[in-house]
Design a protein around this motif. Structure first.
Motif, PDB file in Angstrom:
ATOM      1  N   ALA B 309      59.220 -57.694 -22.675  1.00 61.09           N
ATOM      2  CA  ALA B 309      60.549 -58.288 -22.493  1.00 61.09           C
ATOM      3  C   ALA B 309      61.550 -57.208 -22.091  1.00 61.09           C
ATOM      4  N   PHE B 310      61.391 -56.059 -22.722  1.00 59.50           N
ATOM      5  CA  PHE B 310      62.298 -54.964 -22.443  1.00 59.50           C
ATOM      6  C   PHE B 310      62.290 -54.591 -20.968  1.00 59.50           C
ATOM      7  N   LEU B 311      61.092 -54.505 -20.475  1.00 59.61           N
ATOM      8  CA  LEU B 311      60.988 -54.116 -19.058  1.00 59.61           C
ATOM      9  C   LEU B 311      61.562 -55.207 -18.163  1.00 59.61           C
ATOM     10  N   LEU B 312      61.304 -56.452 -18.537  1.00 58.18           N
ATOM     11  CA  LEU B 312      61.868 -57.559 -17.749  1.00 58.18           C
ATOM     12  C   LEU B 312      63.399 -57.474 -17.735  1.00 58.18           C
ATOM     13  N   TYR B 313      63.949 -57.239 -18.904  1.00 60.90           N
ATOM     14  CA  TYR B 313      65.406 -57.184 -18.979  1.00 60.90           C
ATOM     15  C   TYR B 313      65.972 -55.993 -18.210  1.00 60.90           C
ATOM     16  N   LEU B 314      65.243 -54.912 -18.300  1.00 60.11           N
ATOM     17  CA  LEU B 314      65.734 -53.748 -17.558  1.00 60.11           C
ATOM     18  C   LEU B 314      65.835 -54.055 -16.073  1.00 60.11           C
ATOM     19  N   ARG B 315      64.831 -54.771 -15.569  1.00 60.33           N
ATOM     20  CA  ARG B 315      64.889 -55.165 -14.159  1.00 60.33           C
ATOM     21  C   ARG B 315      66.131 -56.008 -13.912  1.00 60.33           C
ATOM     22  N   GLN B 316      66.356 -56.917 -14.822  1.00 67.15           N
ATOM     23  CA  GLN B 316      67.533 -57.774 -14.668  1.00 67.15           C
ATOM     24  C   GLN B 316      68.812 -56.974 -14.780  1.00 67.15           C
ATOM     25  N   PHE B 317      68.694 -55.864 -15.472  1.00 66.86           N
ATOM     26  CA  PHE B 317      69.866 -55.023 -15.645  1.00 66.86           C
ATOM     27  C   PHE B 317      70.219 -54.343 -14.328  1.00 66.86           C
ATOM     28  N   PHE B 318      69.201 -53.923 -13.622  1.00 64.39           N
ATOM     29  CA  PHE B 318      69.474 -53.139 -12.417  1.00 64.39           C
ATOM     30  C   PHE B 318      69.617 -53.960 -11.158  1.00 64.39           C
ATOM     31  N   GLU B 319      69.006 -55.127 -11.136  1.00 62.37           N
ATOM     32  CA  GLU B 319      69.198 -55.932  -9.941  1.00 62.37           C
ATOM     33  C   GLU B 319      70.673 -56.270  -9.733  1.00 62.37           C
ATOM     34  N   PRO B 320      71.379 -56.762 -10.748  1.00 63.21           N
ATOM     35  CA  PRO B 320      72.815 -56.982 -10.522  1.00 63.21           C
ATOM     36  C   PRO B 320      73.565 -55.698 -10.225  1.00 63.21           C
ATOM     37  N   MET B 321      73.038 -54.591 -10.665  1.00 63.22           N
ATOM     38  CA  MET B 321      73.700 -53.337 -10.301  1.00 63.22           C
ATOM     39  C   MET B 321      73.755 -53.202  -8.797  1.00 63.22           C
ATOM     40  N   MET B 322      72.694 -53.604  -8.140  1.00 65.78           N
ATOM     41  CA  MET B 322      72.701 -53.558  -6.685  1.00 65.78           C
ATOM     42  C   MET B 322      73.789 -54.481  -6.161  1.00 65.78           C
ATOM     43  N   GLU B 323      73.898 -55.615  -6.815  1.00 65.38           N
ATOM     44  CA  GLU B 323      74.901 -56.573  -6.371  1.00 65.38           C
ATOM     45  C   GLU B 323      76.308 -56.026  -6.613  1.00 65.38           C
ATOM     46  N   ILE B 324      76.459 -55.403  -7.778  1.00 61.25           N
ATOM     47  CA  ILE B 324      77.771 -54.827  -8.084  1.00 61.25           C
ATOM     48  C   ILE B 324      78.127 -53.778  -7.051  1.00 61.25           C
ATOM     49  N   SER B 325      77.166 -52.953  -6.723  1.00 57.85           N
ATOM     50  CA  SER B 325      77.498 -51.888  -5.783  1.00 57.85           C
ATOM     51  C   SER B 325      77.798 -52.486  -4.408  1.00 57.85           C
ATOM     52  N   GLN B 326      77.073 -53.559  -4.058  1.00 59.25           N
ATOM     53  CA  GLN B 326      77.366 -54.236  -2.787  1.00 59.25           C
ATOM     54  C   GLN B 326      78.786 -54.803  -2.820  1.00 59.25           C
ATOM     55  N   PHE B 327      79.084 -55.444  -3.947  1.00 58.99           N
ATOM     56  CA  PHE B 327      80.421 -56.000  -4.079  1.00 58.99           C
ATOM     57  C   PHE B 327      81.463 -54.892  -4.040  1.00 58.99           C
ATOM     58  N   TYR B 328      81.132 -53.841  -4.727  1.00 60.13           N
ATOM     59  CA  TYR B 328      82.065 -52.740  -4.807  1.00 60.13           C
ATOM     60  C   TYR B 328      82.403 -52.227  -3.416  1.00 60.13           C
TER      61      TYR B 328
END
Ligand code: ATP
Ligand code: ATP
Ligand code: MG
Ligand code: MG
Lengths: 602, 608
Positions: B309-328
């Motif tokens: 689960a931890f690894l799954l969540y970590l992925r979910q943690f970083f995928e939006p990071m890509m989105e945030i940086s795109q938005f940024y």
């Protein structure tokens, strides 16, 4: 809306080929722009595929860790596998960097090249084209549409490819891992494909409308700026503001249609993978429970599946991007597909004498082909001779003069220069032989010198000074930076008469074989006009001249006068002679009418 | 100024430099304020959206957790006695979460889309309106290309942010916070290890913010250059072609196009560092967690399910990071645009509306210039000291050499500009104390350039008085002798005049512009060379019409053809901004020695 803007240019090109459809074909027609960037594009593709491979590999390492060292209690294998994951992660970042770096160059190169070509084409398209298209529509193509294409050709295409590859590859891996579950995942593709196709169809309509409406809005913005002085003098800011707001509201409504459409689509796209996860969990857990699958396999399976959620839901954004790029390329192709109807021939006149001859010339504007503006016009202007064109407002004088430098082409008959049909002459050559001072001065916001030397960039200072003197435009020297002073937009930092004299000097400076003066003394006071006329008289002594005149004083510049009535030349002769024998001419230029009044007012 | 830009020439206020200076001074403060202002009316709706997003993300984040529950608690009962109940409940929960997520998402997308579009509409209207409020003097320097650039490409940049903005940002931020919480909840130790990436992310983002703000500002300025040149050369395409300017224009265009490309390249390259940087941090974190987690699992401190689960969540943690940086990234681009727009909106009209306006319901039309001084460029006075009274009802003719300052005088009366000294009074009231609406109701000018708007002929004539009936329009054109040619057009009054009146001949344009003023029916009518492009009979017709229309009205007629002067009660001769002669036309001619007399002689001679 359409009462404000008239027919939108989207529907305007009557008679032109049907507008290119907004589909993949129009996008592909722009593919040659990709050619110089093949290497970059290949790198982009390969690195992207590498990234996909890595994003599949990392969960596999996880699986290996869980199933191997942890389950089998083999501590020694933890570190190498962990380091492997680290290495793969770093490699992925490096590949992403490489792709983006290369991509920046490539996509900007593509966009810049397209914009270059677009501008080039627009400059070559004749007046017939430009009188139909508002520059707002042209501008929105050169900016908004080009960036839509740029976005897609860089990010869009790549991600579309990568996503599809990732979807297929991941599904293949899943099938390989445990085919019954893999099948479940593969089955989820069907509704996705169906959805995408439906979406495309609806989206293309909306996105075209949005882009056209943006162009209309740009046109209004332009009019609001260029017409600001008229708006101010009538205090109609509120009125034009309302017009603009109305157009903006239309765009708002259309954009909301687009928002609603994409919202529906994206929501569905987001839901499908989750449904698949539910199914896989159900079947997979049963499989593990019954020993058909290891827990590690199931974890890896679901990890991989979840890695598909993002590619699938981003498919929505990418498809929208693709659709916008297709619409944009269709809009741009509308311009690229318009062949310049006026192209030059090959002949040149070595020793131009300036013998101008119009033979049975007919002319109609393309938007009113049944109402010819000129009919059977015949005129022969001997080398060095000056002919005045006199006629009522709207009789076709300007149209006639525009035929000589081929700003428009005759629809019947021909125009000959030194015995050669102007259509056979090299266009640049022809236009260097003919210089026109237009009725509206058309100056640009650049230095006075640049405005003057528009037609002859190699003119010496002496030439410039001479032209300024002929047109009595010495005021230029008194401007704050002299000849280097920037003339405000459309010359609006000059007085009306100053603008007109500058435009006149520009035409004189070009040293043409045929000089066309379209009512170019109308804004001058009587004294200045007289001085200009004297000086012009010298120039016209050796140059063939075509002078449009509303006043007797200007007619004096000419050796002969042609009377233009309802689009045809009815009489040619000397001023006095016509005055005496042709009542219509006398009515137009009668000195007595004014002289009587002048006498009365004294 | 480089050789490449010599052609532009020198000007007192260089709009580019002014723009540079402006943005340097404001440094984004204006952009943030403007965004805040624009979003203020939606504060509540935005909170609602945040709530919706919370629900959506809770549902989304629940799915990996449910998967973990499914694996950890669903499988053992199956193994033990083939009991599917737990698993089915969990799968049911997954389906429920999916449904909830979909509903919330749909709601969010439509709502946030609407707010974005509303904001955009508001920006467009405000910017357009503000440009309309700014004086011609401002427009002289700013140029229409730049005005258009603000309203197209800058607004587009804001639009791009709003389109992807709320979605990306809110979702991503919440995912970050939510995931971080879940990670800590799952396993504190492992969670803390994962969150070690935080400071690195902050550092990278901060660097990007500073660097990209500068580069996006540059792209905004460069695209404006492209647009300015594009609009101007397309507007004057006839002269461009007739004078074979194409190659030079192409050179100039290529130059600005290239500058725009270069500016964009800098911005893109920053992104090329930033995005992979974020990913690098993410991947390293995942690898570290994997390694560390594997050790913990090996020691039995965490279960395999937790690690998964931890690894799954970590992925979910970083995928939006890509989105945030795109938005940024789009946010940075939009801020640069907002900065430009805020700069425009903060531009004070230099012909300001009065703070306590004087009402003037009906005007008699007395116009007075009280020691008026005026200069366009400092130290180059166009009107050194003008003193003039035009009594109500008088028809005044203004003649003089070109460049004498006649148009300038008219522009002061209509308050295109304010005098640098002295006052302009209408019926004894300083025009600066009248609202622009009041002033325009009473004073209307037909400018030397007959600009027409795209639209029909009737629309253009009605521009003078939008409420006018067709009968009134026809009455005006008939009086001016313009009805016949309009009626002869293919669609009569509904004929589209095309691009800025290109469908009409110069004289026809002038007649339409004249009719527009006729219809407006003001107390003071100013005609600046309003008949210069007409043939003589048309001019006579206009003149006859004027005789009746001007009765009881104040009129200032600027003209070079003295034929126009005959209907005047009084003639002023202007030279270099001064009035050199003033009197009834007859008297001036009779004097025999003055300037007007000389002009008159020259004119009579020119008629021969
Ligand atoms: N682009 C166009 N499309 C259709 N008709 C046009 C177009 N431009 C001009 N016309 C029409 O063609 C006729 C001739 O116009 P032209 O500009 O040649 O007149 P002109 O003799 O120069 O008049 P003026 O003395 O007012 O300048 C006019 O009736 C005008 O309405
Ligand atoms: N926007 C401006 N910026 C700078 N200088 C200007 C501007 N408009 C006019 N001028 C200058 O002010 C002087 C007076 O101009 P104005 O337009 O009032 O002349 P005018 O008497 O109307 O001449 P004309 O008969 O040629 O129209 C001219 O020298 C002109 O160059
Ligand atoms: Mg004309
Ligand atoms: Mg003037």
């Amino acid at each position: 809306m359409s009462t404000v803007l008239g027919p939108s240019p989207a529907e305007a090109p009557a008679g032109a080929a049907a507008p290119p459809p907004a589909d993949v074909r129009s996008l592909l027609r722009l593919a040659p722009y990709l050619r110089p960037h093949v290497v970059a594009l290949t790198i982009m593709l390969l690195t992207s595929l590498g990234v996909v491979a890595l994003s599949i590999a990392v969960p596999l390492v996880t699986k290996a860790l869980i199933d191997g060292p942890i389950t089998e209690r083999d501590a020694g294998a933890i570190l190498p596998l962990g380091l492997l994951a680290l290495g793969l992660g770093v490699l992925e970042a490096v590949l992403v960097f490489w792709r983006r770096w290369v991509q920046s160059n490539a996509v900007l190169g593509i966009e810049t090249a397209m914009r270059h070509d677009l501008y080039e084409r627009l400059q070559r398209l004749p007046m017939a084209f430009h009188s139909r298209w508002g520059s707002g529509q042209l501008l929105s193509r050169a900016t908004t549409d080009l960036s839509a294409i740029r976005r897609f050709s860089g990010f869009g295409v790549l991600f579309l490819l990568v996503n599809v590859v990732q979807l297929v590859a991941t599904t293949a891996v899943l099938l390989h891992m445990y085919w019954p579950l893999g099948l479940v995942v593969a089955a989820a593709a069907a509704p996705i494909v169906w959805l995408c196709m439906r979406f495309e169809k609806e989206y293309v309509v909306v996105s075209r409308r949005v882009q056209d409406e943006q162009g209309d809005l740009a046109t209004l913005a332009e009019e609001g700026a260029v017409g600001i002085r008229v708006i101010k003098s009538f205090g109609r800011s509120g009125h034009v503001g309302e017009q603009y707001a109305a157009a903006a509201r239309t765009l708002h409504a259309t954009s909301m249609d687009k928002v609603r459409l994409s919202a529906r689509f994206w929501t569905f796209l987001g839901a499908v993978p989750n449904l698949a996860v539910a199914a896989v969990l159900l079947l997979g857990a049963i499989g593990v429970g019954r020993g058909a699958l290891t827990p590690g396999e199931l974890v890896a399976f679901i990890t991989l599946m979840l890695s598909l959620v993002w590619p699938i839901s981003s498919l929505g954004v990418i498809l929208a991007m693709a659709q916008e790029a297709m619409t944009a390329s269709a809009r741009i192709l509308e311009i690229f597909d318009t062949e310049p109807a006026i192209v030059g021939g090959t002949r040149r006149i070595e020793r131009p004498r300036g013998h101008l001859r119009l033979e049975h010339v007919d002319f109609a504007f393309p938007d009113a082909p049944d109402e010819p503006v000129l009919r059977d016009v015949n005129l022969d202007v001997a080398p060095g001779e000056t002919v005045a064109l006199v006629g009522a407002t709207g009789s076709g004088k300007t149209a006639l003069t525009a035929l000589v430098p081929r700003l428009w082409d005759v629809t019947g008959g021909r125009v000959l220069l030194d015995g050669i049909d102007v259509r056979e002459l090299d266009l640049v050559h022809l236009r260097s032989l003919v210089a026109t001072a237009f009725e509206d001065p058309t100056l640009f916001s650049m230095s006075a010198r640049e405005n003057l030397t528009l037609g002859r960039s190699d003119a010496s200072d002496a030439d410039v000074a001479e032209a300024l003197e002929i047109s009595q435009a010495q005021f230029v020297h008194d401007l704050p930076w002299g000849l280097d002073t920037r003339i405000g937009e459309q010359g609006l930092s000059l007085s009306g008469g100053q603008r007109q004299r500058l435009a006149l000097a520009r035409a004189v400076l070009a040293r043409p074989a045929v000089l066309v003066l379209d009512d170019t003394l109308s804004a001058l006071d009587v004294h200045t006009e007289k001085l200009v006329e004297e000086a012009l008289g010298r120039v016209l002594g050796s140059t063939t001249g075509l002078v449009v005149a509303h006043r007797a004083s200007t007619v004096m510049l000419a050796d002969r006068v042609a009377l233009v009535e309802h689009g045809t030349i009815t009489h040619v002769g000397e001023h006095r002679e016509l005055l005496a024998t042709v009542p219509a001419y006398a009515r137009l230029l009668s000195a007595e009418a004014w002289a009587d009044d002048a006498a009365v007012s004294v | 100024m480089s050789a490449a830009t010599d052609w532009r020439g020198a000007a007192a206020v260089d709009a580019d430099e002014a723009a540079e200076a402006m943005t340097a001074a404001r440094l984004g403060g204006g952009a943030r304020r403007l965004l805040g202002e624009l979003l203020a009316p939606y504060r509540r709706a935005l909170w609602l959206l945040v709530a919706v997003v919370v629900v959506e993300n809770a549902a989304r984040l629940a799915i990996p957790y449910l998967v973990k529950v499914g694996i950890d608690s669903g499988i053992p009962p199956i193994r033990r006695d083939d009991d599917l109940t737990v698993l089915l409940v969990v799968v049911g929960a997954v389906l429920g979460a999916t449904l909830l997520q979909a509903v919330a998402r749909q709601l969010f997308l439509v709502r946030s889309g609407r707010i974005g579009q509303d904001v955009l509409l508001q920006v467009r209207r405000r910017v357009f309106g503000h440009f309309q409020d700014l004086s011609p003097a401002f427009h002289d320097g700013y140029t229409s290309g730049r005005v258009i650039s603000r309203q197209t490409s800058d607004v587009d940049a804001v639009y791009e942010m709003l389109e992807t903005g709320f979605d990306g940002l809110v979702t991503a931020a919440l995912t970050l916070v939510g995931t971080a919480a879940v990670l800590l909840f799952l396993d504190v130790e492992l969670g803390l290890v994962a969150l070690l990436c935080g400071p690195f992310l902050a550092l990278l983002t901060n660097w990007f913010r500073n660097a990209s703000a500068r580069s996006y500002r540059a792209t905004r300025e460069k695209v404006a250059l492209v647009i300015v040149h594009f609009v101007e050369s397309m507007g004057g395409i006839r002269a461009v072609q007739a004078f074979r300017r194409e190659p030079r224009n192409q050179e100039i265009f290529d130059d600005v196009n290239e500058q725009y490309r270069a500016a964009n390249l800098v911005a893109f390259r920053l992104v090329a560092w930033f995005m992979p940087g974020i990913r690098l941090i993410g991947n390293v974190t995942i690898a570290v967690v994997l390694l560390y987690g594997a050790l913990l699992a090996y020691r039995g401190d965490v279960t395999v399910g937790v690690l998964a689960a931890f690894l799954l969540y970590l992925r979910q943690f970083f995928e939006p990071m890509m989105e945030i940086s795109q938005f940024y990234n789009t946010f940075q681009s939009a801020s640069a645009a907002l900065e430009k727009l805020a700069g425009v909106l903060e531009e004070e009209p230099d012909v300001p509306e009065p703070t306590s306006p004087v009402a003037l319901p009906t005007a008699h039309g007395e116009l007075r210039f009280d020691h008026v001084r005026f200069a366009y460029v400092e130290d180059r006075p166009v009107l050194p000291d003008l003193d003039l009274v035009v009594p109500a009802g008088q028809t005044l003719a203004l003649v003089g050499t070109t460049g004498a300052g006649k148009t300038t005088l008219a522009k002061l009366a209509t308050r295109f500009y304010d005098p640098t000294g002295g006052r302009v009074l209408l019926d004894g009231v300083d025009v600066r104390d009248l609202t622009s609406d009041t002033l325009r109701d009473h004073v209307v000018m037909v400018t030397q350039e007959s600009y027409l708007f795209s639209g029909t002929i009737a629309d253009n004539i009605r521009f003078g008085r939008p409420g006018a009936t067709m009968a009134q329009v026809v009455e005006a054109t008939t009086a001016l002798g313009a009805h016949d040619f309009i009626a002869a057009m293919p669609d009569g009054y509904d004929t589209d005049v095309a691009n800025q009146g290109g469908r009409l001949s110069a004289g026809q344009r002038q007649l339409v512009a004249f009719a527009r003023a006729f219809l407006a029916d003001p107390a003071v009518l100013i005609l600046d060379e309003a008949t210069s492009s007409l043939d003589v009979p048309s001019e006579r017709l206009v003149q006859q019409a004027l005789r009746t229309v001007l009765a009881g009205r104040t009129a200032v007629i600027i003209a070079h053809r003295l034929s126009t002067v005959e209907i005047a009660d009084r003639v002023l001769v202007m030279e270099h901004g001064r009035i050199v002669e003033d009197g009834a036309p007859g008297d001036l001619v009779a004097g025999g020695t003055g300037r007007y007399s000389a002009l008159h002689d020259a004119w009579v001679e020119s008629l021969a």
